[in-house]
Design a protein around this motif. Sequence first.
Motif, PDB file in Angstrom:
ATOM      1  N   GLU A   8      12.560   1.730 -62.714  1.00  0.00           N
ATOM      2  CA  GLU A   8      13.196   0.534 -63.277  1.00  0.00           C
ATOM      3  C   GLU A   8      13.634  -0.421 -62.168  1.00  0.00           C
ATOM      4  O   GLU A   8      13.442  -1.638 -62.264  1.00  0.00           O
ATOM      5  CB  GLU A   8      14.402   0.952 -64.120  1.00  0.00           C
ATOM      6  CG  GLU A   8      15.098  -0.220 -64.780  1.00  0.00           C
ATOM      7  CD  GLU A   8      16.306   0.232 -65.606  1.00  0.00           C
ATOM      8  OE1 GLU A   8      16.236   1.308 -66.215  1.00  0.00           O
ATOM      9  OE2 GLU A   8      17.309  -0.487 -65.597  1.00  0.00           O
ATOM     10  N   GLU A  11      10.580  -2.132 -60.658  1.00  0.00           N
ATOM     11  CA  GLU A  11      10.073  -3.157 -61.564  1.00  0.00           C
ATOM     12  C   GLU A  11      10.945  -4.405 -61.504  1.00  0.00           C
ATOM     13  O   GLU A  11      10.442  -5.536 -61.523  1.00  0.00           O
ATOM     14  CB  GLU A  11      10.008  -2.610 -62.999  1.00  0.00           C
ATOM     15  CG  GLU A  11       9.478  -3.596 -64.011  1.00  0.00           C
ATOM     16  CD  GLU A  11       8.046  -4.046 -63.746  1.00  0.00           C
ATOM     17  OE1 GLU A  11       7.312  -3.348 -63.030  1.00  0.00           O
ATOM     18  OE2 GLU A  11       7.672  -5.126 -64.241  1.00  0.00           O
ATOM     19  N   THR A  12      12.266  -4.229 -61.411  1.00  0.00           N
ATOM     20  CA  THR A  12      13.179  -5.371 -61.292  1.00  0.00           C
ATOM     21  C   THR A  12      12.879  -6.161 -60.017  1.00  0.00           C
ATOM     22  O   THR A  12      12.822  -7.395 -60.042  1.00  0.00           O
ATOM     23  CB  THR A  12      14.652  -4.886 -61.282  1.00  0.00           C
ATOM     24  OG1 THR A  12      14.898  -4.185 -62.498  1.00  0.00           O
ATOM     25  CG2 THR A  12      15.617  -6.045 -61.149  1.00  0.00           C
ATOM     26  N   ARG A  14       9.999  -6.212 -58.421  1.00  0.00           N
ATOM     27  CA  ARG A  14       8.691  -6.835 -58.575  1.00  0.00           C
ATOM     28  C   ARG A  14       8.799  -8.111 -59.418  1.00  0.00           C
ATOM     29  O   ARG A  14       8.252  -9.147 -59.070  1.00  0.00           O
ATOM     30  CB  ARG A  14       7.699  -5.869 -59.215  1.00  0.00           C
ATOM     31  CG  ARG A  14       6.259  -6.368 -59.119  1.00  0.00           C
ATOM     32  CD  ARG A  14       5.318  -5.536 -59.947  1.00  0.00           C
ATOM     33  NE  ARG A  14       5.627  -5.582 -61.374  1.00  0.00           N
ATOM     34  CZ  ARG A  14       5.369  -6.630 -62.161  1.00  0.00           C
ATOM     35  NH1 ARG A  14       4.816  -7.703 -61.669  1.00  0.00           N
ATOM     36  NH2 ARG A  14       5.668  -6.614 -63.436  1.00  0.00           N
ATOM     37  N   GLU A  15       9.564  -8.045 -60.520  1.00  0.00           N
ATOM     38  CA  GLU A  15       9.726  -9.210 -61.390  1.00  0.00           C
ATOM     39  C   GLU A  15      10.427 -10.357 -60.674  1.00  0.00           C
ATOM     40  O   GLU A  15      10.169 -11.519 -60.940  1.00  0.00           O
ATOM     41  CB  GLU A  15      10.511  -8.821 -62.648  1.00  0.00           C
ATOM     42  CG  GLU A  15       9.711  -7.964 -63.602  1.00  0.00           C
ATOM     43  CD  GLU A  15      10.539  -7.459 -64.776  1.00  0.00           C
ATOM     44  OE1 GLU A  15       9.972  -6.759 -65.622  1.00  0.00           O
ATOM     45  OE2 GLU A  15      11.755  -7.771 -64.843  1.00  0.00           O
ATOM     46  N   ALA A  16      11.327 -10.000 -59.764  1.00  0.00           N
ATOM     47  CA  ALA A  16      12.069 -11.024 -59.015  1.00  0.00           C
ATOM     48  C   ALA A  16      11.238 -11.578 -57.859  1.00  0.00           C
ATOM     49  O   ALA A  16      11.668 -12.499 -57.167  1.00  0.00           O
ATOM     50  CB  ALA A  16      13.371 -10.435 -58.488  1.00  0.00           C
ATOM     51  N   GLY A  59       0.528  -7.792 -58.571  1.00  0.00           N
ATOM     52  CA  GLY A  59       1.298  -8.784 -57.828  1.00  0.00           C
ATOM     53  C   GLY A  59       0.443  -9.729 -57.015  1.00  0.00           C
ATOM     54  O   GLY A  59       0.947 -10.613 -56.337  1.00  0.00           O
TER      55      GLY A  59
END
Length: 85
Positions: A8, A11-12, A14-16, A59
């Motif tokens: 988790e 993923e946070t 990566r999203e940022a 990415g």
Amino acid sequence: MPRAVLAERLETLREAGVLAETRVFQHAQDAGTIGPDGTCATCGSAVPPSDLLVLPGPGYDGEGDDFVSKSLTTAHRLLEPIRGR
Ligand SMILES: [Zn+2]
């Protein structure tokens, strides 16, 4: 740290846009995903570098428009040279 918490958090990141997973490795013979320990998720074998395919990952943002960057937008064997046209 539990695996789910780590996943988790990654993923946070990566999203940022902090962590980009720009390349994905697959076993050339069965398209199995290669884990961090170098084994294939499909057949379980330790895959030698000559049998690795490199593909753009989730990415990957297209990076530069030079010949090498463009060549890396498609699957290719890790140890094969990139040839010009
Ligand atoms: Zn495999």
